[in-house]
Design a protein around this motif. Structure first.
Motif, PDB file in Angstrom:
ATOM      1  N   TRP A  54       0.827  -1.204   0.000  1.00 36.84           N
ATOM      2  CA  TRP A  54       0.000   0.000   0.000  1.00 36.84           C
ATOM      3  C   TRP A  54       0.864   1.259   0.000  1.00 36.84           C
ATOM      4  CZ3 TRP A  54      -0.280   3.566   4.126  1.00 36.84           C
ATOM      5  CH2 TRP A  54      -1.241   4.573   3.960  1.00 36.84           C
ATOM      6  N   ALA A  55       1.858   1.316   0.886  1.00 37.29           N
ATOM      7  CA  ALA A  55       2.670   2.535   1.009  1.00 37.29           C
ATOM      8  C   ALA A  55       3.498   2.772  -0.253  1.00 37.29           C
ATOM      9  CB  ALA A  55       3.581   2.438   2.243  1.00 37.29           C
ATOM     10  N   GLU A  56       4.174   1.731  -0.754  1.00 39.96           N
ATOM     11  CA  GLU A  56       5.026   1.896  -1.920  1.00 39.96           C
ATOM     12  C   GLU A  56       4.209   2.232  -3.161  1.00 39.96           C
ATOM     13  OE1 GLU A  56       8.428   1.883  -4.456  1.00 39.96           O
ATOM     14  OE2 GLU A  56       8.031   2.275  -2.333  1.00 39.96           O
ATOM     15  N   THR A  57       3.065   1.583  -3.345  1.00 38.12           N
ATOM     16  CA  THR A  57       2.230   1.858  -4.510  1.00 38.12           C
ATOM     17  C   THR A  57       1.718   3.290  -4.499  1.00 38.12           C
ATOM     18  OG1 THR A  57       1.531  -0.462  -4.582  1.00 38.12           O
ATOM     19  CG2 THR A  57       0.203   1.118  -5.814  1.00 38.12           C
ATOM     20  N   GLU A  62       1.855   8.824  -6.599  1.00 35.89           N
ATOM     21  CA  GLU A  62       1.890  10.251  -6.284  1.00 35.89           C
ATOM     22  C   GLU A  62       3.113  10.911  -6.926  1.00 35.89           C
ATOM     23  OE1 GLU A  62       1.536  13.290  -2.470  1.00 35.89           O
ATOM     24  OE2 GLU A  62       1.509  11.111  -2.166  1.00 35.89           O
ATOM     25  N   ALA A  63       4.274  10.275  -6.836  1.00 34.17           N
ATOM     26  CA  ALA A  63       5.483  10.848  -7.431  1.00 34.17           C
ATOM     27  C   ALA A  63       5.356  10.935  -8.947  1.00 34.17           C
ATOM     28  CB  ALA A  63       6.695  10.004  -7.042  1.00 34.17           C
ATOM     29  N   PHE A  64       4.700   9.956  -9.542  1.00 34.81           N
ATOM     30  CA  PHE A  64       4.527   9.928 -10.994  1.00 34.81           C
ATOM     31  C   PHE A  64       3.801  11.178 -11.473  1.00 34.81           C
ATOM     32  CE2 PHE A  64       1.818   8.487 -14.629  1.00 34.81           C
ATOM     33  CZ  PHE A  64       2.833   8.259 -15.556  1.00 34.81           C
ATOM     34  N   PHE A  65       2.738  11.543 -10.787  1.00 33.18           N
ATOM     35  CA  PHE A  65       1.958  12.707 -11.214  1.00 33.18           C
ATOM     36  C   PHE A  65       2.585  14.018 -10.749  1.00 33.18           C
ATOM     37  CE2 PHE A  65      -1.466   9.484 -11.505  1.00 33.18           C
ATOM     38  CZ  PHE A  65      -1.845   9.717 -12.818  1.00 33.18           C
ATOM     39  N   ARG A  66       3.156  14.057  -9.548  1.00 34.67           N
ATOM     40  CA  ARG A  66       3.660  15.323  -9.011  1.00 34.67           C
ATOM     41  C   ARG A  66       4.947  15.775  -9.701  1.00 34.67           C
ATOM     42  NH1 ARG A  66       0.349  16.999  -5.419  1.00 34.67           N
ATOM     43  NH2 ARG A  66      -0.633  15.676  -3.840  1.00 34.67           N
ATOM     44  N   GLY A 106      -6.214  -0.011   0.853  1.00 31.86           N
ATOM     45  CA  GLY A 106      -6.279  -0.045  -0.597  1.00 31.86           C
ATOM     46  C   GLY A 106      -5.978   1.334  -1.167  1.00 31.86           C
ATOM     47  N   ILE A 107      -5.932   1.432  -2.482  1.00 35.20           N
ATOM     48  CA  ILE A 107      -5.687   2.712  -3.154  1.00 35.20           C
ATOM     49  C   ILE A 107      -7.035   3.252  -3.632  1.00 35.20           C
ATOM     50  CG2 ILE A 107      -4.486   3.888  -5.028  1.00 35.20           C
ATOM     51  CD1 ILE A 107      -2.619   2.689  -2.939  1.00 35.20           C
ATOM     52  N   PRO A 108      -7.582   4.276  -2.973  1.00 36.03           N
ATOM     53  CA  PRO A 108      -8.893   4.803  -3.373  1.00 36.03           C
ATOM     54  C   PRO A 108      -8.825   5.458  -4.755  1.00 36.03           C
ATOM     55  CG  PRO A 108      -8.272   5.535  -1.162  1.00 36.03           C
ATOM     56  CD  PRO A 108      -7.047   4.965  -1.794  1.00 36.03           C
ATOM     57  N   ILE A 116      -4.629  13.436 -10.577  1.00 34.35           N
ATOM     58  CA  ILE A 116      -4.817  13.810 -11.974  1.00 34.35           C
ATOM     59  C   ILE A 116      -5.284  15.256 -12.082  1.00 34.35           C
ATOM     60  CG2 ILE A 116      -6.261  13.377 -14.010  1.00 34.35           C
ATOM     61  CD1 ILE A 116      -6.178  10.419 -13.333  1.00 34.35           C
ATOM     62  N   GLU A 117      -6.207  15.641 -11.220  1.00 39.63           N
ATOM     63  CA  GLU A 117      -6.751  16.999 -11.253  1.00 39.63           C
ATOM     64  C   GLU A 117      -5.674  18.039 -10.950  1.00 39.63           C
ATOM     65  OE1 GLU A 117      -9.535  19.991 -11.702  1.00 39.63           O
ATOM     66  OE2 GLU A 117      -9.688  17.850 -12.186  1.00 39.63           O
ATOM     67  N   ASP A 118      -4.770  17.717 -10.030  1.00 37.45           N
ATOM     68  CA  ASP A 118      -3.738  18.677  -9.622  1.00 37.45           C
ATOM     69  C   ASP A 118      -2.469  18.596 -10.462  1.00 37.45           C
ATOM     70  OD1 ASP A 118      -5.455  19.422  -7.614  1.00 37.45           O
ATOM     71  OD2 ASP A 118      -4.551  18.099  -6.109  1.00 37.45           O
ATOM     72  N   CYS A 119      -2.369  17.615 -11.348  1.00 37.58           N
ATOM     73  CA  CYS A 119      -1.146  17.411 -12.125  1.00 37.58           C
ATOM     74  C   CYS A 119      -0.934  18.535 -13.129  1.00 37.58           C
ATOM     75  CB  CYS A 119      -1.221  16.057 -12.843  1.00 37.58           C
ATOM     76  SG  CYS A 119       0.263  15.647 -13.772  1.00 37.58           S
ATOM     77  N   ARG A 120       0.324  18.932 -13.315  1.00 40.56           N
ATOM     78  CA  ARG A 120       0.630  19.975 -14.288  1.00 40.56           C
ATOM     79  C   ARG A 120       0.397  19.513 -15.719  1.00 40.56           C
ATOM     80  NH1 ARG A 120       6.545  21.966 -12.645  1.00 40.56           N
ATOM     81  NH2 ARG A 120       6.694  19.769 -12.031  1.00 40.56           N
TER      82      ARG A 120
END
Length: 552
Positions: A54-57, A62-66, A106-108, A116-120
């Motif tokens: 859960w933590a690693e996923t 998050e890092a992928f989008f940020r 789980g990943i909600p 996605i909404e906050d991604c540049r």
């Protein structure tokens, strides 16, 4: 600088016993990574996480989008269990998800939606191969603007696109016909991989695969494979068309004046495609433009050195007829760096034994299986652990496992026969598909070449329903039946290939393991005409070994 980045999340094993293993998830990640990272296809910088907690996923997503840049094209693919809570909210299960505490383990879907909404980046494609995955779109926050793709700007698209394997109420089918030693991709992801890898998703054949084209291809293929599974697509803030990959079939060769599709046919096509390409090249030799004529001559030289004698001789005749003089000694070498060996495959799925062969341009060669034999017993079984056994392995244990061992499945095609194993039910087509898959995998291992199409031989007296079931079984195994050929006709063609052009009338008897055919044919000058045929689909060698007497 704009980039193409992909993150693949696949979960095959789960700590919670209530979440069953997904045997194909690791294979999904490996095969999809290879296709997306291929510079000739996707060109993505790919990161993959298999069986993450859960933590690693959550951290990787998050890092992928940020860390995305404004012009990056992002693709996130999830292959895992999808679950909905009592309020209908979707979350994705990872290795350490506890179904008693889904919100905290789980990943909600809302977590990904917020990222996605906050991604540049405004070019984001999300692919979900999960049960109930269509529910993700219900929680998307749509901005003002059109919700359909505009195809007038083919290379400057942007928007947020979600493609799901199923609706919010459906399960996603895992490939039931699978080997746990070499797991197959699930139906949805397998179709995505195929559409990108061989360019089949390039529906308008412009050399590029757009997100919409990929979706339409996947939708049609998945619903044909499983009518009760319906992929969905949701588009948000769309401007133009998002191009996700290139079609590897339309990569141009050294002849820039020859259309990409013609060059692909010359270097990678089947015999009939190369014959059609020769006609087009001959037309281009009369072009008003010198550069186009020069390129057509280069293509003609390639065809003049074709491995198929028919194509080569026709190309050489065109060369001579156009007054180009003697053929260079290196005719055909212009494509040597890109030509793959073009082979035509044929499969005989027999009642007792099966085999696969290929034509290398000069003769037909039988392909040995993993055990070193050119024939594979037409036997399928399931071990106590549920592992499918095919061929010699199934035959060896048949005596001790009679209830879960299937013989002579060919005779069951076109009927309502089924095999029940626990909660699973297998049709005759699905059992036959395991045999086809064994033959395909052995051939690919032996030749180092992908087998995607073949001619299938059938008993002359097979009904339309039986032929259709045979073709369907091959399709389930990833093999397109280019045509079906009556077994006596196939034997006659081989006979014709090794004799003079004298026209003869011959009678062919075919006594197989479970069927008996007799055909009257006229052959000569490369033509094989069937005059009459008859047979019995339930009379063969097996009857001679089981009956006390047979009257002929």
């Amino acid at each position: 600088m704009a980039g193409k980045r992909a993150l693949i999340i696949a979960n095959q094993h789960y700590d919670d016993a209530r979440l069953s293993e997904l045997p194909s998830a690791a294979a999904d990640a490996e095969q999809l990574s290879a296709v997306l990272s291929d510079k000739a296809i996707g060109g993505f910088d790919v990161d993959a996480l298999v069986d993450g907690g859960w933590a690693e996923t959550g951290r990787r997503i998050e890092a992928f989008f940020r860390t995305a840049k404004h012009d990056d094209l992002l693709l996130l693919h999830l292959s895992c269990h999808g679950q909905k809570d009592m309020r209908g909210r979707l979350f994705f299960a990872v290795r350490d998800t506890n179904l008693d505490f889904p919100a905290s383990s789980g990943i909600p879907s809302g977590f990904i939606n917020d990222l996605i909404e906050d991604c540049r980046s405004k070019r984001i494609v999300l692919m979900l191969d999960c049960c109930y995955s269509g529910a993700f779109a219900k929680n998307m926050r749509h901005r003002a603007g059109p919700v359909e793709m505009d195809v007038t700007e083919p290379f400057s698209g942007r928007g947020r696109v979600v493609i799901t394997s199923s609706t919010s109420l459906q399960f996603s089918y895992e490939g039931e016909l699978r080997s746990r030693r070499t797991a197959e991709p699930a139906v949805f992801t397998a179709t995505v991989i195929k559409g990108l890898r061989d360019g089949a998703a390039d529906l308008n054949e412009d050399g590029h695969v757009s997100v919409r084209e990929l979706y339409e291809y996947v939708h049609d293929e998945v619903t044909r494979f499983h009518p009760s599974q319906t992929p969905t697509m949701t588009v948000n803030s769309a401007e133009g068309t998002i191009i996700i990959a290139r079609n590897p079939r339309t990569v141009r060769g050294p002849t820039t004046g020859v259309p990409a599709q013609i060059w692909r046919a010359i270097t990678h096509g089947e015999v009939w495609e190369r014959q059609g390409a020769l006609h087009e090249v001959a037309q281009m030799l009369g072009s008003l433009y010198p550069e186009r004529r020069d390129d057509a001559r280069k293509a003609l030289l390639t065809l003049a050195g074709d491995i198929d004698r028919g194509v080569a001789s026709r190309a050489q005749a065109v060369w001579r007829d156009r007054g180009f003089g003697d053929l260079p000694a290196n005719a055909g070498a212009s494509a040597s760096s890109v030509r793959r060996t073009v082979r035509s495959f044929g499969i005989d799925l027999g009642t007792t034994n099966s085999s696969i062969a290929y034509y290398d341009g000069t003769e037909v060669r039988l392909i040995p299986n993993a055990e070193g034999s050119v024939i594979t017993p037409s036997v399928v079984a399931f071990s106590p652990s549920g592992e499918p056994l095919v061929g010699a392995a199934a035959k060896r244990q048949a005596v001790t496992n009679t209830d879960l061992t299937v013989h002579e499945v060919k005779l069951k095609l076109g009927t309502d026969w089924v095999l029940k194993r626990g909660d699973l039910t297998y049709s005759a087509q699905e059992i036959a598909a395991l045999l086809f898959r064994k033959l395909r995998q052995d051939a690919e291992t032996y030749l180092g070449q992908e087998v995607t199409a073949a001619v299938l031989t059938v008993p002359a007296y097979f009904t339309h329903a039986q032929r259709h079931a045979l073709v369907e079984a091959a399709r389930l195994a990833g093999i397109q039946a280019t045509r079906t050929l009556n077994e006596p006709t196939a034997a006659s063609l081989v006979y014709e290939a090794h004799r003079s052009s004298e026209v003869l009338t011959i009678l062919v008897f075919d006594l197989g393991g479970g069927t008996f055919d007799i055909s009257l044919l006229e052959i000569g000058d490369g033509v094989c005409e069937v005059k009459a045929t008859a047979g019995d689909n339930h009379l063969g060698g097996r009857d001679g070994t089981t009956a006390s007497s047979i009257t002929w």
